[in-house]
Design an enzyme around this catalytic site. Structure first.
Site, PDB file in Angstrom:
ATOM      1  N   ARG A 195       0.812  -1.047   0.043  1.00  0.00           N
ATOM      2  CA  ARG A 195      -0.016   0.068   0.028  1.00  0.00           C
ATOM      3  C   ARG A 195       0.949   1.287   0.215  1.00  0.00           C
ATOM      4  O   ARG A 195       0.570   2.348  -0.587  1.00  0.00           O
ATOM      5  CB  ARG A 195      -0.954  -0.109   1.292  1.00  0.00           C
ATOM      6  N   HIS A 252       0.359   4.361  -2.493  1.00  0.00           N
ATOM      7  CA  HIS A 252       0.408   5.874  -2.102  1.00  0.00           C
ATOM      8  C   HIS A 252       1.389   6.665  -2.451  1.00  0.00           C
ATOM      9  O   HIS A 252       1.055   7.695  -2.641  1.00  0.00           O
ATOM     10  CB  HIS A 252      -0.049   5.744  -0.667  1.00  0.00           C
ATOM     11  N   ASP A 291       8.276   8.398  -6.253  1.00  0.00           N
ATOM     12  CA  ASP A 291       9.401   9.164  -5.873  1.00  0.00           C
ATOM     13  C   ASP A 291       9.866   9.177  -4.372  1.00  0.00           C
ATOM     14  O   ASP A 291      10.449  10.128  -3.806  1.00  0.00           O
ATOM     15  CB  ASP A 291       9.121  10.693  -6.404  1.00  0.00           C
ATOM     16  N   GLU A 327       3.351  14.021   3.417  1.00  0.00           N
ATOM     17  CA  GLU A 327       2.055  13.199   2.950  1.00  0.00           C
ATOM     18  C   GLU A 327       1.501  12.292   4.173  1.00  0.00           C
ATOM     19  O   GLU A 327       0.383  11.707   4.113  1.00  0.00           O
ATOM     20  CB  GLU A 327       2.377  12.373   1.886  1.00  0.00           C
ATOM     21  N   ASN A 363      -3.473   8.568   4.471  1.00  0.00           N
ATOM     22  CA  ASN A 363      -2.248   8.023   5.156  1.00  0.00           C
ATOM     23  C   ASN A 363      -2.391   8.131   6.942  1.00  0.00           C
ATOM     24  O   ASN A 363      -1.702   7.181   7.542  1.00  0.00           O
ATOM     25  CB  ASN A 363      -1.070   8.752   4.917  1.00  0.00           C
ATOM     26  N   HIS A 398      -6.434  -5.915  -2.104  1.00  0.00           N
ATOM     27  CA  HIS A 398      -7.298  -6.135  -0.839  1.00  0.00           C
ATOM     28  C   HIS A 398      -7.674  -7.688  -0.540  1.00  0.00           C
ATOM     29  O   HIS A 398      -8.344  -7.886   0.245  1.00  0.00           O
ATOM     30  CB  HIS A 398      -8.401  -5.311  -0.905  1.00  0.00           C
ATOM     31  N   ASP A 412      -9.739  -9.091   3.670  1.00  0.00           N
ATOM     32  CA  ASP A 412     -10.136 -10.479   3.049  1.00  0.00           C
ATOM     33  C   ASP A 412     -10.597 -11.338   4.048  1.00  0.00           C
ATOM     34  O   ASP A 412      -9.623 -11.910   5.131  1.00  0.00           O
ATOM     35  CB  ASP A 412      -9.296 -11.109   2.019  1.00  0.00           C
ATOM     36  N   ASP A 438      -4.385 -13.847  -3.047  1.00  0.00           N
ATOM     37  CA  ASP A 438      -4.876 -14.811  -4.098  1.00  0.00           C
ATOM     38  C   ASP A 438      -6.151 -14.243  -4.461  1.00  0.00           C
ATOM     39  O   ASP A 438      -6.191 -13.093  -4.608  1.00  0.00           O
ATOM     40  CB  ASP A 438      -5.367 -16.099  -3.169  1.00  0.00           C
TER      41      ASP A 438
HETATM   42  C1  HEM Z   1      -9.095   1.529  -6.038  1.00  0.00           C
HETATM   43  C2  HEM Z   1      -8.764   2.218  -4.990  1.00  0.00           C
HETATM   44  C3  HEM Z   1      -8.677   2.288  -3.927  1.00  0.00           C
HETATM   45  C4  HEM Z   1      -9.138   2.473  -2.454  1.00  0.00           C
HETATM   46  C5  HEM Z   1     -10.593   3.270  -2.335  1.00  0.00           C
HETATM   47  C6  HEM Z   1      -8.527   1.800  -1.571  1.00  0.00           C
HETATM   48  C7  HEM Z   1      -8.900   2.045  -0.156  1.00  0.00           C
HETATM   49  C8  HEM Z   1      -8.254   1.570   0.969  1.00  0.00           C
HETATM   50  C9  HEM Z   1      -8.501   1.797   2.349  1.00  0.00           C
HETATM   51  C10 HEM Z   1      -9.683   2.531   2.709  1.00  0.00           C
HETATM   52  C11 HEM Z   1      -7.851   1.035   3.130  1.00  0.00           C
HETATM   53  C12 HEM Z   1      -8.105   0.596   4.544  1.00  0.00           C
HETATM   54  C13 HEM Z   1      -7.265   1.770   4.996  1.00  0.00           C
HETATM   55  C14 HEM Z   1      -7.426   1.934   6.613  1.00  0.00           C
HETATM   56  O1  HEM Z   1      -8.740   1.856   7.040  1.00  0.00           O
HETATM   57  O2  HEM Z   1      -6.366   1.977   7.587  1.00  0.00           O
HETATM   58  C15 HEM Z   1      -6.852   0.091   2.118  1.00  0.00           C
HETATM   59  C16 HEM Z   1      -6.051  -0.722   2.464  1.00  0.00           C
HETATM   60  C17 HEM Z   1      -5.360  -1.210   1.737  1.00  0.00           C
HETATM   61  N1  HEM Z   1      -4.856  -0.983   0.475  1.00  0.00           N
HETATM   62 FE1  HEM Z   1      -6.300  -0.035  -0.764  1.00  0.00          FE
HETATM   63  N2  HEM Z   1      -7.510   1.154  -1.866  1.00  0.00           N
HETATM   64  C18 HEM Z   1      -7.456   1.330  -3.176  1.00  0.00           C
HETATM   65  C19 HEM Z   1      -6.587   0.558  -4.094  1.00  0.00           C
HETATM   66  C20 HEM Z   1      -5.517  -0.003  -3.752  1.00  0.00           C
HETATM   67  C21 HEM Z   1      -4.194  -0.359  -4.622  1.00  0.00           C
HETATM   68  C22 HEM Z   1      -4.239   0.142  -6.136  1.00  0.00           C
HETATM   69  C23 HEM Z   1      -3.425  -1.051  -3.819  1.00  0.00           C
HETATM   70  C24 HEM Z   1      -2.137  -1.654  -4.099  1.00  0.00           C
HETATM   71  C25 HEM Z   1      -1.615  -1.699  -5.208  1.00  0.00           C
HETATM   72  C26 HEM Z   1      -4.022  -1.164  -2.318  1.00  0.00           C
HETATM   73  C27 HEM Z   1      -3.210  -1.852  -1.208  1.00  0.00           C
HETATM   74  C28 HEM Z   1      -4.165  -1.943  -0.020  1.00  0.00           C
HETATM   75  C29 HEM Z   1      -3.465  -2.877   0.910  1.00  0.00           C
HETATM   76  C30 HEM Z   1      -2.572  -3.778   0.698  1.00  0.00           C
HETATM   77  C31 HEM Z   1      -4.158  -2.390   2.200  1.00  0.00           C
HETATM   78  C32 HEM Z   1      -4.114  -2.992   3.457  1.00  0.00           C
HETATM   79  C33 HEM Z   1      -2.833  -2.166   4.188  1.00  0.00           C
HETATM   80  C34 HEM Z   1      -2.583  -2.826   5.487  1.00  0.00           C
HETATM   81  O3  HEM Z   1      -2.979  -3.657   6.023  1.00  0.00           O
HETATM   82  O4  HEM Z   1      -1.519  -2.041   5.984  1.00  0.00           O
HETATM   83  N3  HEM Z   1      -5.350  -0.570  -2.629  1.00  0.00           N
HETATM   84  N4  HEM Z   1      -7.303   0.637   0.806  1.00  0.00           N
END
Ligand code: HEM
Ligand SMILES: *[C@@H]1O[C@H](CO)[C@@H](O)[C@H](O)[C@H]1NC(C)=O
Length: 346
Positions: A75, A79, A87, A101, A107, A206, A261, A269
């Site tokens: 993530r 970001h 960068d 940021e 974040n 996710h 998940d 997966d």
């Molecule tokens: C499509 C639009 C996306 C939205 C709206 C989104 C939004 C979010 C949100 C709200 C969370 C939870 C953050 C929290 O509550 O602390 C999250 C977690 C996460 N996102 Fe996304 N995300 C998106 C796309 C992506 C992309 C493109 C990636 C990676 C290439 C990604 C990887 C992750 C990962 C791995 C987590 C879990 C992080 C952790 O456990 O520390 N997400 N995302």
């Protein structure tokens, strides 16, 4: 990009990307005199041959300590790249007179994994000082995070330079929000040169990691306050909804985290897409990929049915993401400490 070998035996240096003039075994000038705006997998092959081994062993050790860490690192790469390119800008700490940021809404109290990047950087600096950018370290660590969690492996493109600055405002405007519709998600991806297929493939991230209650509380229909409590999201399966309402009660701690998940929370997966089909996607931005007719719900079905297609498309999309607006050559710098520009003393 061709690789050139010096003719001088005292200066048998393999040269890639930079023009090196050798006289009497001494390197006289290093100048980027031709197009060096490209990334290449071999960028550090001679400058830091053990780089990738150092990164992968650190990610592996990190995963043993904290099963969530690979998700957090992936993530960070996302970001980083969505805000003025890949960068390393997200890695800069706030300091007196500078707001970066990390305190931007997407974040704050959420982005994590910074210590692992510091730890890797420290080892890499000991091995190859002033050579490997923080942005590249993050890119390699993100790849390893996916691969070590059971996901696809891909060859990373390298040669990014680190920014001198960061932008809280740009982070707040460029990172998509969990309440977004498909139209809004696609618009935010289009703004950085990505498309709807990239939205669906990359949302497969996710497949692991966690989200805070505050990121999806509005779907549960149990918010505190208000005469007009909106109902729960009709696209949440009822037993899953009940579970989420228990984990995230109204007036509860919005920082409580829940697995993105529900079934395979630390494995990368295609279970994520099966969850979407079963109305068990955690974020609104996940659920809408299945509930919105068009390319997105067709891709959800394809990825749910065939993990190999998901892995292939994910690798393609993450490489695209990793090349958003990169700085190369002499632009930016190679930060010594990922948290500070080199002009600031730690
Ligand atoms: C499509 C639009 C996306 C939205 C709206 C989104 C939004 C979010 C949100 C709200 C969370 C939870 C953050 C929290 O509550 O602390 C999250 C977690 C996460 N996102 Fe996304 N995300 C998106 C796309 C992506 C992309 C493109 C990636 C990676 C290439 C990604 C990887 C992750 C990962 C791995 C987590 C879990 C992080 C952790 O456990 O520390 N997400 N995302
Ligand atoms: C989460 O924790 C942080 C830091 O302790 C706190 O400032 C913030 O208000 C909390 N957020 C929520 C939604 O409870």
């Amino acid at each position: 990009m061709a690789i050139y070998k010096s003719h001088s035996p005292q200066c048998a240096v393999w040269m890639a990307l930079t023009l090196v003039t050798c006289v009497g075994g001494k390197i006289l000038s290093v100048a980027a005199t031709w197009d060096d705006s490209h990334l290449t997998p071999s960028f550090y092959d001679n400058k830091c041959p053990h780089l990738q081994k150092v990164v992968s062993s650190k990610v592996e050790a990190g995963r043993r300590r904290d099963q969530r860490l690979p998700a957090s690192v992936l993530r960070l790469h996302f970001h980083d790249c969505f805000v003025n390119g890949c960068d390393g800008s997200i890695l800069l700490d706030d300091r007196p007179g500078f707001v970066g940021e990390k305190s931007a809404a997407p974040n704050l109290n959420s982005a994590r994994g910074f210590e692992l990047i510091d730890d890797i950087k420290q080892d890499v600096e000991a091995l190859c000082p002033d050579t490997v950018s923080c942005a590249d370290i993050l890119t390699i660590a993100a790849r390893d995070s996916v691969a070590l969690s059971g996901g696809p492996y891909w060859e990373v493109q390298l040669g990014r330079r680190d920014s001198l600055t960061a932008s809280k405002t740009d982070a707040e405007n460029s990172i998509p929000q969990p309440t977004f519709t498909v139209t809004q998600l696609v618009a935010s991806f289009n703004a950085v040169g990505l498309n709807e297929k990239d939205v669906v493939a990359l949302s497969g991230s996710h497949s692991f990691g966690k989200a805070r209650c505050t990121s999806f509380q509005n779907r549960l229909g149990n918010q505190a306050s208000g005469s007009q409590s909106p109902g729960s999201d009709p696209f949440l399966e009822s037993s899953y909804l009940a579970k989420l309402q228990t984990l995230c009660p109204s007036n509860g701690d919005g920082n409580t985290t829940v697995n993105l998940d529900h079934f395979t929370p630390v494995h990368f997966d295609n279970q994520y897409y099966k969850n979407l089909q079963a109305a068990k996607g955690l974020l609104n931005s996940d659920a809408v990929l299945h509930t919105t007719n068009g390319q997105s719900n067709q891709l959800v079905e394809i990825y749910a049915n065939d993990e190999r297609v998901f892995f292939k498309d994910f690798a393609q999309s993450v490489l695209k993401m990793g090349s958003i607006k990169v700085m190369t050559g002499n632009k930016g710098e190679v930060r010594r400490n990922c948290r500070l520009p080199n002009t600031i003393r730690a």
